[in-house]
Design an enzyme around this catalytic site. Structure first.
Site, PDB file in Angstrom:
ATOM      1  N   ASN A 102       4.218 -11.696  -4.370  1.00 17.17           N
ATOM      2  CA  ASN A 102       4.263 -11.511  -5.824  1.00 17.17           C
ATOM      3  C   ASN A 102       3.315 -10.403  -6.259  1.00 17.17           C
ATOM      4  O   ASN A 102       2.278 -10.170  -5.635  1.00 17.17           O
ATOM      5  CB  ASN A 102       3.912 -12.822  -6.530  1.00 17.17           C
ATOM      6  CG  ASN A 102       4.867 -13.938  -6.139  1.00 17.17           C
ATOM      7  OD1 ASN A 102       5.934 -13.652  -5.602  1.00 17.17           O
ATOM      8  ND2 ASN A 102       4.492 -15.160  -6.374  1.00 17.17           N
ATOM      9  N   HIS A 119       3.200  -6.969  -1.262  1.00 13.40           N
ATOM     10  CA  HIS A 119       4.078  -6.009  -1.956  1.00 13.40           C
ATOM     11  C   HIS A 119       3.360  -5.286  -3.093  1.00 13.40           C
ATOM     12  O   HIS A 119       4.009  -4.808  -4.032  1.00 13.40           O
ATOM     13  CB  HIS A 119       5.341  -6.726  -2.485  1.00 13.40           C
ATOM     14  CG  HIS A 119       6.285  -7.165  -1.390  1.00 13.40           C
ATOM     15  ND1 HIS A 119       7.265  -8.115  -1.569  1.00 13.40           N
ATOM     16  CD2 HIS A 119       6.402  -6.755  -0.107  1.00 13.40           C
ATOM     17  CE1 HIS A 119       7.943  -8.281  -0.434  1.00 13.40           C
ATOM     18  NE2 HIS A 119       7.432  -7.474   0.480  1.00 13.40           N
ATOM     19  N   CYS A 127       0.910   8.053  -9.346  1.00 13.74           N
ATOM     20  CA  CYS A 127       1.763   9.230  -9.475  1.00 13.74           C
ATOM     21  C   CYS A 127       2.229   9.638  -8.078  1.00 13.74           C
ATOM     22  O   CYS A 127       1.403   9.865  -7.187  1.00 13.74           O
ATOM     23  CB  CYS A 127       0.989  10.378 -10.130  1.00 13.74           C
ATOM     24  SG  CYS A 127       1.983  11.890 -10.237  1.00 13.74           S
ATOM     25  N   CYS A 130       0.986  13.717  -7.667  1.00 15.36           N
ATOM     26  CA  CYS A 130      -0.420  14.128  -7.460  1.00 15.36           C
ATOM     27  C   CYS A 130      -1.287  12.970  -6.963  1.00 15.36           C
ATOM     28  O   CYS A 130      -2.471  13.138  -6.724  1.00 15.36           O
ATOM     29  CB  CYS A 130      -1.009  14.749  -8.730  1.00 15.36           C
ATOM     30  SG  CYS A 130      -1.333  13.561 -10.027  1.00 15.36           S
ATOM     31  N   CYS A 147       1.797  10.431 -15.963  1.00 11.64           N
ATOM     32  CA  CYS A 147       0.542  10.920 -15.385  1.00 11.64           C
ATOM     33  C   CYS A 147       0.041  12.120 -16.218  1.00 11.64           C
ATOM     34  O   CYS A 147       0.831  12.745 -16.953  1.00 11.64           O
ATOM     35  CB  CYS A 147       0.825  11.368 -13.950  1.00 11.64           C
ATOM     36  SG  CYS A 147      -0.612  11.973 -13.061  1.00 11.64           S
ATOM     37  N   SER A 188      12.412 -17.384  -0.475  1.00 14.51           N
ATOM     38  CA  SER A 188      13.656 -17.530   0.285  1.00 14.51           C
ATOM     39  C   SER A 188      13.476 -16.987   1.700  1.00 14.51           C
ATOM     40  O   SER A 188      14.323 -17.214   2.558  1.00 14.51           O
ATOM     41  CB  SER A 188      14.784 -16.776  -0.429  1.00 14.51           C
ATOM     42  OG  SER A 188      14.450 -15.402  -0.536  1.00 14.51           O
ATOM     43  N   ASN A 212       9.668 -25.938  -1.384  1.00 16.43           N
ATOM     44  CA  ASN A 212      10.717 -25.164  -2.049  1.00 16.43           C
ATOM     45  C   ASN A 212      11.650 -26.126  -2.778  1.00 16.43           C
ATOM     46  O   ASN A 212      11.780 -27.278  -2.382  1.00 16.43           O
ATOM     47  CB  ASN A 212      11.516 -24.339  -1.015  1.00 16.43           C
ATOM     48  CG  ASN A 212      12.237 -23.156  -1.640  1.00 16.43           C
ATOM     49  OD1 ASN A 212      13.060 -23.314  -2.543  1.00 16.43           O
ATOM     50  ND2 ASN A 212      11.945 -21.962  -1.158  1.00 16.43           N
ATOM     51  N   GLU A 214      14.741 -25.795  -2.693  1.00 16.41           N
ATOM     52  CA  GLU A 214      15.922 -25.975  -1.835  1.00 16.41           C
ATOM     53  C   GLU A 214      15.599 -25.536  -0.412  1.00 16.41           C
ATOM     54  O   GLU A 214      14.595 -24.868  -0.173  1.00 16.41           O
ATOM     55  CB  GLU A 214      17.094 -25.146  -2.382  1.00 16.41           C
ATOM     56  CG  GLU A 214      16.740 -23.679  -2.480  1.00 16.41           C
ATOM     57  CD  GLU A 214      17.757 -22.858  -3.261  1.00 16.41           C
ATOM     58  OE1 GLU A 214      18.471 -23.421  -4.092  1.00 16.41           O
ATOM     59  OE2 GLU A 214      17.815 -21.645  -2.999  1.00 16.41           O
TER      60      GLU A 214
HETATM   61  P1  OAD Z   1      13.468 -15.183  -4.034  1.00 16.04           P
HETATM   62  O1  OAD Z   1      14.005 -15.132  -5.416  1.00 16.04           O
HETATM   63  O2  OAD Z   1      14.264 -14.571  -2.951  1.00 16.04           O
HETATM   64  O3  OAD Z   1      13.217 -16.727  -3.618  1.00 16.04           O
HETATM   65  C1  OAD Z   1      12.542 -17.616  -4.462  1.00 16.04           C
HETATM   66  C2  OAD Z   1      12.521 -18.983  -3.807  1.00 16.04           C
HETATM   67  O4  OAD Z   1      11.748 -19.848  -4.617  1.00 16.04           O
HETATM   68  C3  OAD Z   1      13.902 -19.624  -3.654  1.00 16.04           C
HETATM   69  O5  OAD Z   1      14.026 -20.136  -2.329  1.00 16.04           O
HETATM   70  C4  OAD Z   1      13.896 -20.756  -4.699  1.00 16.04           C
HETATM   71  O6  OAD Z   1      14.605 -21.897  -4.253  1.00 16.04           O
HETATM   72  C5  OAD Z   1      12.422 -21.081  -4.774  1.00 16.04           C
HETATM   73  N1  OAD Z   1      11.993 -21.653  -6.068  1.00 16.04           N
HETATM   74  C6  OAD Z   1      12.383 -21.301  -7.321  1.00 16.04           C
HETATM   75  N2  OAD Z   1      11.718 -21.996  -8.245  1.00 16.04           N
HETATM   76  C7  OAD Z   1      10.859 -22.805  -7.572  1.00 16.04           C
HETATM   77  C8  OAD Z   1       9.875 -23.762  -7.973  1.00 16.04           C
HETATM   78  N3  OAD Z   1       9.620 -24.039  -9.252  1.00 16.04           N
HETATM   79  N4  OAD Z   1       9.166 -24.385  -7.000  1.00 16.04           N
HETATM   80  C9  OAD Z   1       9.412 -24.119  -5.687  1.00 16.04           C
HETATM   81  N5  OAD Z   1      10.324 -23.241  -5.259  1.00 16.04           N
HETATM   82  C10 OAD Z   1      11.024 -22.578  -6.178  1.00 16.04           C
HETATM   83  O7  OAD Z   1      11.979 -14.592  -4.097  1.00 16.04           O
HETATM   84  P2  OAD Z   1      11.050 -14.089  -2.892  1.00 16.04           P
HETATM   85  O8  OAD Z   1      11.316 -14.861  -1.662  1.00 16.04           O
HETATM   86  O9  OAD Z   1       9.670 -14.037  -3.393  1.00 16.04           O
HETATM   87  O10 OAD Z   1      10.474  -7.713  -3.074  1.00 16.04           O
HETATM   88  O11 OAD Z   1      11.599 -12.612  -2.718  1.00 16.04           O
HETATM   89  C11 OAD Z   1      10.978 -11.765  -1.803  1.00 16.04           C
HETATM   90  C12 OAD Z   1      11.013 -10.349  -2.246  1.00 16.04           C
HETATM   91  O12 OAD Z   1      12.348 -10.005  -2.643  1.00 16.04           O
HETATM   92  C13 OAD Z   1      10.207 -10.029  -3.485  1.00 16.04           C
HETATM   93  O13 OAD Z   1       8.843  -9.835  -3.217  1.00 16.04           O
HETATM   94  C14 OAD Z   1      10.844  -8.760  -3.976  1.00 16.04           C
HETATM   95  C15 OAD Z   1      12.295  -9.171  -3.830  1.00 16.04           C
HETATM   96  O14 OAD Z   1      13.202  -8.140  -3.677  1.00 16.04           O
HETATM   97  C16 OAD Z   1      10.619  -6.436  -3.410  1.00 16.04           C
HETATM   98  O15 OAD Z   1      11.047  -6.093  -4.497  1.00 16.04           O
HETATM   99  C17 OAD Z   1      10.187  -5.471  -2.350  1.00 16.04           C
END
Ligand code: OAD
Length: 250
Positions: A102, A119, A127, A130, A147, A188, A212, A214
């Site tokens: 996050n 991330h 920028c 520069c 910038c 996920s 999670n 799910e």
């Molecule tokens: P995702 O949106 O892929 O996954 C979020 C996960 O959190 C899912 O498995 C949901 O089931 C779970 N979830 C949602 N609400 C919840 C809650 N209240 N309690 C527990 N679990 C919950 O997000 P990330 O895995 O963080 O990167 O995604 C990874 C990366 O993909 C991000 O950092 C971003 C994105 O593209 C970049 O942009 C480089």
């Protein structure tokens, strides 16, 4: 005490090095939608068009339309019980570091000291021409922010196609290979190279606790203890169980 919660709490108490790996799901209850759930950010914005470094270089103003919306959401968000629960474990000496995908700063606002931002962080701007960096407050309200050299600034977050900050990557791999317990919360686990860390920890013999809403691609193959439900509730239950077990043993 629920049996799975107790097992998770014991894994933390018995561990020398414990880490938390977090994703967007941990901040959903703070009001920030995740990426891949229904109604998530990638439902409304195609990541190919908005989240790659090539998209940003080609049309930064377009990408800033999404970033502006995200910025408002992140500004309004406050840490929830999952963020503060992890900070409490750290203060108790039972959690070495949080490694997060996050960019919302909520772990730090929740009191965690050692946060590895895999991330990057949306609170600073860079920028690409520069390389000058700015605190986002210096350019707050400017869309798109520019910038001094006149080019449009990029938030200091990792876009698809960009590398992970070297120190974050090196330290995370090192810690994952050393840890005895790993808490994976609200991700996920589909984005690489972050999703290699649970495998590194597992190979090193760590006990893997997953929280999670799910099941994920980790649940059947990597996870030892799956705690299904909201991050704030499950983390609070684990922290309470840790305290109870520690008190009972003194
Ligand atoms: P995702 O949106 O892929 O996954 C979020 C996960 O959190 C899912 O498995 C949901 O089931 C779970 N979830 C949602 N609400 C919840 C809650 N209240 N309690 C527990 N679990 C919950 O997000 P990330 O895995 O963080 O990167 O995604 C990874 C990366 O993909 C991000 O950092 C971003 C994105 O593209 C970049 O942009 C480089």
């Amino acid at each position: 005490m629920d049996e799975s919660i107790e097992r998770a709490a014991r894994a933390i108490i018995d561990s020398r090095v414990t880490l938390a790996l977090t994703g967007a799901g941990i901040s959903v209850e703070s009001g920030i939608p995740d990426f891949r759930s229904k109604g998530g950010l990638w439902d409304r914005f195609d990541p190919e068009e908005y989240a790659t470094i090539w998209a940003f270089r080609q049309d930064p103003e377009k990408v800033w339309r999404m970033l502006k919306e995200m910025e408002g959401t992140v500004d309004r968000a406050r840490p929830n019980a999952a963020h503060t629960g992890l900070a409490e474990l750290e203060r108790m000496g039972l959690l070495q570091a949080v490694i997060t995908q996050n960019v919302d700063n909520l772990h730090q606002e929740g009191g965690s000291q050692d946060v590895i931002e895999y991330h990057g962080n949306s609170r600073s701007l860079v920028c690409l021409w520069c390389h000058k960096q700015y605190d986002y407050k210096e350019r707050k309200g400017q869309y798109p922010p520019r910038c001094e050299c006149g080019k449009i600034l990029k938030p200091n977050v990792v876009f698809f196609g960009e590398g992970i900050p070297v120190e974050a990557m090196t330290r995370s791999s090192q810690l994952a290979s050393e840890c005895d317990a790993l808490l994976i919360i609200g991700t996920s686990a589909v984005v690489s190279p972050f999703n290699i860390l649970p495998r590194v920890a597992k190979q090193g013999g760590a006990k893997i606790v997953e929280i999670n809403l799910e099941r994920t691609i980790l649940t059947d193959h990597i996870t030892d203890i799956f705690l299904q439900g909201k991050a704030s509730e499950r983390v609070s239950e684990v922290v309470s169980a840790v305290k109870q077990l520690k008190e009972a043993s003194t």
